[in-house]
Design a protein around this motif. Structure first.
Motif, short mmCIF file in Angstrom:
data_model
loop_
_atom_site.label_atom_id
_atom_site.label_comp_id
_atom_site.label_asym_id
_atom_site.label_seq_id
_atom_site.Cartn_x
_atom_site.Cartn_y
_atom_site.Cartn_z
N GLU A 168 0.83 -1.20 0.00
CA GLU A 168 0.00 0.00 0.00
C GLU A 168 0.87 1.26 0.00
OE1 GLU A 168 -2.76 -0.37 3.22
OE2 GLU A 168 -3.79 -2.05 2.27
N THR A 169 1.94 1.22 0.79
CA THR A 169 2.88 2.35 0.81
C THR A 169 3.50 2.55 -0.57
OG1 THR A 169 3.43 1.57 3.01
CG2 THR A 169 4.82 3.31 2.11
N THR A 170 3.86 1.42 -1.20
CA THR A 170 4.50 1.50 -2.51
C THR A 170 3.53 2.10 -3.53
OG1 THR A 170 5.57 -0.55 -1.84
CG2 THR A 170 5.88 0.16 -4.12
N LEU A 171 2.29 1.63 -3.48
CA LEU A 171 1.29 2.14 -4.42
C LEU A 171 1.05 3.63 -4.18
CD1 LEU A 171 0.01 0.42 -6.56
CD2 LEU A 171 -1.98 0.09 -5.10
N GLU A 172 1.00 4.02 -2.90
CA GLU A 172 0.85 5.43 -2.54
C GLU A 172 1.99 6.26 -3.11
OE1 GLU A 172 -1.27 7.62 -0.69
OE2 GLU A 172 -2.52 6.00 -1.49
#
Lengths: 541, 269
Positions: free
Chosen positions: A241-245
């Motif tokens: 999720e952090t990466t996608l953000e």
């Protein structure tokens, strides 16, 4: 002068995929004219440009500290000197000379170290100068630089840009690198950044602001390589999720997300661990501003060395192995610990599978690059085996049988039937990274390109074929023949020299007087003393 | 039997990891004499330094002061070496099986990281006896080392399995970071013995200066120690009767590490 006749040429940048052609090299560059010279009969052989490794760790203080941490690794891999080459040691963190020779023996002629703190740039250049054969350069750590964070907090975007340009010039670096932006600074007070909106204590800014500012700076300075991002939360379950953000935070700007395998995990820390490669690859497929390199994990003993201090600590907690943590004043951090990836370990098996999923799921080979984040995922010497895993479905299935089956079943890997072609391999190992790095004369065999050519003898076992090229030619000189070194040469160092407003210098000087242990005057790397073969790569217009 | 008599004392250390009974077993006298050894940074033949008599045997006798001859028997897998004289560094390091007997002193790192076999040193041993090389995760892993004289620092450090017995004194950090295995010292035990040990046993016959991270448990007569002492006696080590029947003070530690290690101190009273 060299003539390479009747080879099966793979030159994706020029749209040549397996045509039988003649190549001529004159004065170290590819030429259209046959000027005679040594003739290599390449009939039945595969001809490609020299390989380009866009993300590895081969120089600078963290690599050197890792060497000191692992004498046992060196003892087991000694290399004797020969009349042409120096002695050294190999293992997961090889000596500088061994690094250069081994890249060359594998047909790679260019490599970039991915994380150099500007303060240690001089050391990194010294080590690169002792790394034979390959052309090289490095990315500069800026994601936790206190001057930059202070300027971002003050809303001084212009000053961030001028400082970044000054820093690249002072250190003779090549691109802007972010490592766990904000998180490494937080680690210095025993914390970490867990989301893009955590506040970086003392600066009242967030990782999101750092990513956005430096992505913007990278574009405004027209650097040949876009901002190179090691996201927050590396290695932690649920980090996808952090990466996608982070991808979204780029808002359409160009960005390279590095060792993406380590950032594609679902699940919850301590509870579950799964692959989110499929979802993320879909996002990357739909957003042409993004590129990734994989950071493939391969099973065996290696050393994790990272600018991500809290990650080093986490790995040390997990493995119980010896560990080094370094604070690089005002600029960065560092963590080093040995790690062994085991086939039966469910997390390691998932990591292995995620890497392969990324290769097989990204549709556009120009935006996915073969790396192991050497030595973090595995040594660069395992690239040929990864190539075989990608090109040979049967071999891949055979290897899949050896790993933790429960973990494997939770990934999409068993369903992926894709096999890479030689042309696609040429893209992910040379043409693609050269293009992403903005190196005009690398990664292709068009007229005027560097005379870096690798000639492979065909073999049904792709690993054997790519591990031992028949000839490796660097700048028009045959350096490897039948696995033997034929000459010694030292490559160029690439750097960028973006313009900045000299008015920033006064402020930087004051910052140095207030906070640094070195004087402002002693900080910049002198081109004439530290870069024997410098080559400035122009910023895009 | 093969006899190797030193004829020229090397003026630089001789790296002689080719002196291995399992290497000699299938070779003739002439072939053995031609085996390479590293003298300083130059390769020479074994025959340049030794008179070789005999071939095709795994029974090897070395004669002369070999204090400058390093790596004798490293990694050997079978056979026997008898040395009449001193032996250089790394004697039998990493050996897997077989036996080495030295009627003289041995240099540093004798039996380091060995994983089987037996070394009997009738003189003194140097530092790192049965220990771990720098950076290694474990030292000796199976096997037996007997020393009639003294041993240096870091004796049996990071030992994983096996038995080390020293008749005389040992230096500092004996049994440091031991993972398992047994170290018996009949002389005095140097300071910081057992520092960082996880499991394993150190037996001392003189009250050592223990680290504060070792706690006293009890006084008792460990039965298995009798068996070990009996084994040592069978190996030609003289053992006094009261050591077998006497009581021992048990300390456990190192509490900075796992704390499952033990130091036994022979209780004279």
């Amino acid at each position: 002068m060299i003539r390479i006749l009747n080879g099966e040429v793979y030159d994706p940048i020029n749209g040549i995929a397996g045509e039988v052609r003649n190549l001529y090299i004159c004065d170290g560059r590819i030429s259209s004219q046959d000027a005679g010279g040594r003739t290599i009969d390449a009939a039945g052989m595969v001809v490609m440009p020299g390989g380009v490794d866009m993300h590895c760790h081969i120089a600078g203080p963290k690599v050197n500290t890792a060497r000191k941490l692992r004498p046992e690794d060196h003892r087991a891999h000694e290399i004797a000197k020969t009349p042409l080459s120096r002695s050294g040691t190999f293992g997961s963190v090889p000596t500088t000379f061994a690094t250069g020779y081994r890249y060359a023996m594998m047909g790679y002629t260019t490599a970039f170290d991915a994380a150099i703190p500007p303060l240690a740039a001089r050391h990194a250049h010294e080590e690169l100068n002792d790394t034979p054969v390959i052309d090289k350069g490095f990315f500069l750590l800026m994601g936790n630089n206190e001057f930059i964070m202070e300027r971002i907090a003050a809303g001084e975007k212009e000053e961030v840009r001028h400082f970044a340009a000054w820093l690249l010039q002072a250190a003779k670096g090549y691109a802007i690198k972010l490592v766990n932006p904000g998180g490494v600074e937080l680690w210095k007070s025993r914390s970490n950044a867990h989301t893009l909106d955590d506040e970086v204590t003392g600066f009242q800014i967030t990782p999101r602001q750092i990513i956005q500012s430096l992505a913007e700076v990278s574009e405004e300075l027209s650097l040949p390589h876009p901002v190179h991002i090691h996201c927050n939360n590396l290695g932690i379950a649920g980090n996808w999720e952090t990466t996608l953000e982070t991808m979204k935070a780029l808002e359409g700007r160009r960005g390279h997300l590095t060792h993406i395998q380590f950032h594609s995990y679902g699940g919850n820390p301590g509870e579950s661990f799964s692959s989110k490669a499929a979802e993320m690859a879909e996002y990357v497929n739909a957003h042409p501003n993004l590129s990734v390199d994989v950071g493939q994990v391969m099973f065996g003993d290696t050393t994790s060395l990272t600018g991500d201090g809290p990650l080093g600590y986490m790995l040390h907690q997990v493995t119980g192995c010896k560990w080094v943590n370094v604070d690089i004043e005002n600029e960065a951090g560092c963590g080093i610990t040995p790690i062994e990836y085991k086939e039966k370990n469910s997390i390691h098996a998932t990591q292995w599978a995620i890497g392969l999923e990324w290769f097989l799921l990204v549709q556009d080979p120009w935006r996915v690059v073969l790396t192991t984040d050497h030595p973090n995922g595995a040594s660069f010497t395992l690239y040929p085996r990864i190539i075989r895993l990608l090109m040979d479905r049967e071999y891949r299935k055979e290897m899949m049988r050896n790993v933790n089956q429960k973990a494997l079943a939770q990934t999409t890997l068993p369903d992926l039937e894709r096999e890479y072609t030689l042309n696609e391999i040429a893209i992910i190992t040379r043409a693609g990274p050269a293009r992403l790095l903005g190196l005009q004369d690398k990664g292709h065999l068009g007229v005027g390109a560097c005379g870096d050519v690798t000639i492979y003898e065909k073999n049904a076992d792709w690993e054997k074929m790519f591990a031992a090229p028949r000839y490796v030619i660097k700048d028009g000189q045959v350096l490897i023949e039948d696995g033997h070194l034929r000459g010694e040469t030292y490559g160029r160092t690439f750097y960028v020299s973006p313009a900045y407003d000299p008015a920033i210098e006064g402020k930087i000087r004051k910052f140095f007087d207030d906070y640094y242990t070195v004087r402002y005057e002693n900080y910049p790397v002198q081109l004439e003393h530290y870069l024997p073969r410098p080559e400035a790569i122009p910023c895009r217009v | 039997m093969i006899r190797l008599a030193l004829k020229t004392r090397p003026d630089l250390p001789l790296e002689a990891d080719t002196i291995r009974p399992d290497y000699f077993a299938q070779k003739t006298e002439a072939e053995i004499a031609k085996l390479p050894v590293l003298h300083g940074n130059q390769f020479c033949a074994l025959g340049d330094f030794f008179n070789v008599r005999g071939g095709a045997s795994d029974q090897l006798v070395l004669e002369g002061d070999l204090a400058q001859v390093k790596r004798i028997g490293t990694g050997m897998e079978y056979g026997q070496i008898t040395i009449h004289g001193n032996a250089g560094m790394h004697l039998g390091a990493g050996m897997r099986a077989g036996e080495i007997v030295v009627f003289g002193d041995a240099g540093d790192w004798a039996g380091a990281e060995m994983c089987g076999g037996k070394i009997h040193i009738h003189g003194n041993a140097g530092h790192g006896l049965g220990g771990a090389y720098r950076g290694s995760r474990h030292g000796m892993n199976r096997g037996m080392i007997l020393v009639e004289g003294n041993a240096g620092n870091e004796t049996g450090s990071l030992m994983r399995r096996g038995l080390v017995a020293v008749r005389g004194d040992v230096g500092e950090f004996a049994g440091a970071f031991v993972i398992a295995g047994t170290l018996i010292v009949f002389g005095s035990l140097g300071r910081r013995a057992g520092a960082g040990m996880k499991r394993g046993t150190i037996v001392a016959y003189q009250q050592p200066e223990l680290l504060p991270t070792f706690t006293f448990d009890c006084v008792y007569q460990p039965l298995y120690l009798r068996l070990i002492l009996q084994t040592l006696q069978l190996e030609g080590f003289s053992i006094e009767e009261e050591w077998r029947t006497g009581a021992y003070r048990r300390y456990s530690g190192d509490l900075n590490a796992l704390g499952k290690g033990e130091i036994f101190v022979y209780d004279q009273h």
